[in-house]
Design a protein around this motif. Structure first.
Motif: not given
Length: 120
Positions: A25-34
């Motif tokens: 949660s929070g200010a996630i603009f773009r995920i690169v990897a998890s």
């Protein structure tokens, strides 16, 4: 600020399965990897599995064939399913997210960890 919360750990018997969940949660603009990492007592933290934004996956040799990592992009969640658990899988499992919080700034974010204990 991006926050991660893991769930799903516990005590399991050898040979059983466990599914770990991680909600971001929070200010996630773009995920690169998890990814999922683990740290056993007296050992360094190690990568268990990782999934990129393009859904490419990478697994530690010790869990190949027993683990599956998956993502739910709509809910910013990542999961780890592990089968045929062994006592050597006992560790604290940490969720990791590499993500941009805006168009320029990125970072590595960690959850608080969830304990998985494999014992009869």
């Amino acid at each position: 600020q991006i926050q991660l919360v893991e769930s799903g750990g516990g005590l399991v018997q050898p040979g059983e399965s466990v599914t770990l969940s991680c909600a971001a949660s929070g200010a996630i603009f773009r995920i690169v990897a998890s990814g999922w990492y683990r740290q056993a007592p007296g050992k360094e933290r190690e990568l268990v599995a990782q999934i990129t934004a393009g859904h490419s996956t990478n697994y530690a040799d010790s869990v190949k064939g027993r683990a599956t990592i998956s993502r739910d992009n709509a809910n910013n969640a990542v999961y780890l399913r592990m089968n045929s658990l062994k006592p050597d899988d006992t560790a604290v499992y940490y969720c990791n997210l590499r993500a941009y919080s805006d168009y320029r700034n990125w970072g590595d974010y960690w959850g608080q960890g969830t304990q998985v204990t494999v014992a009869s």
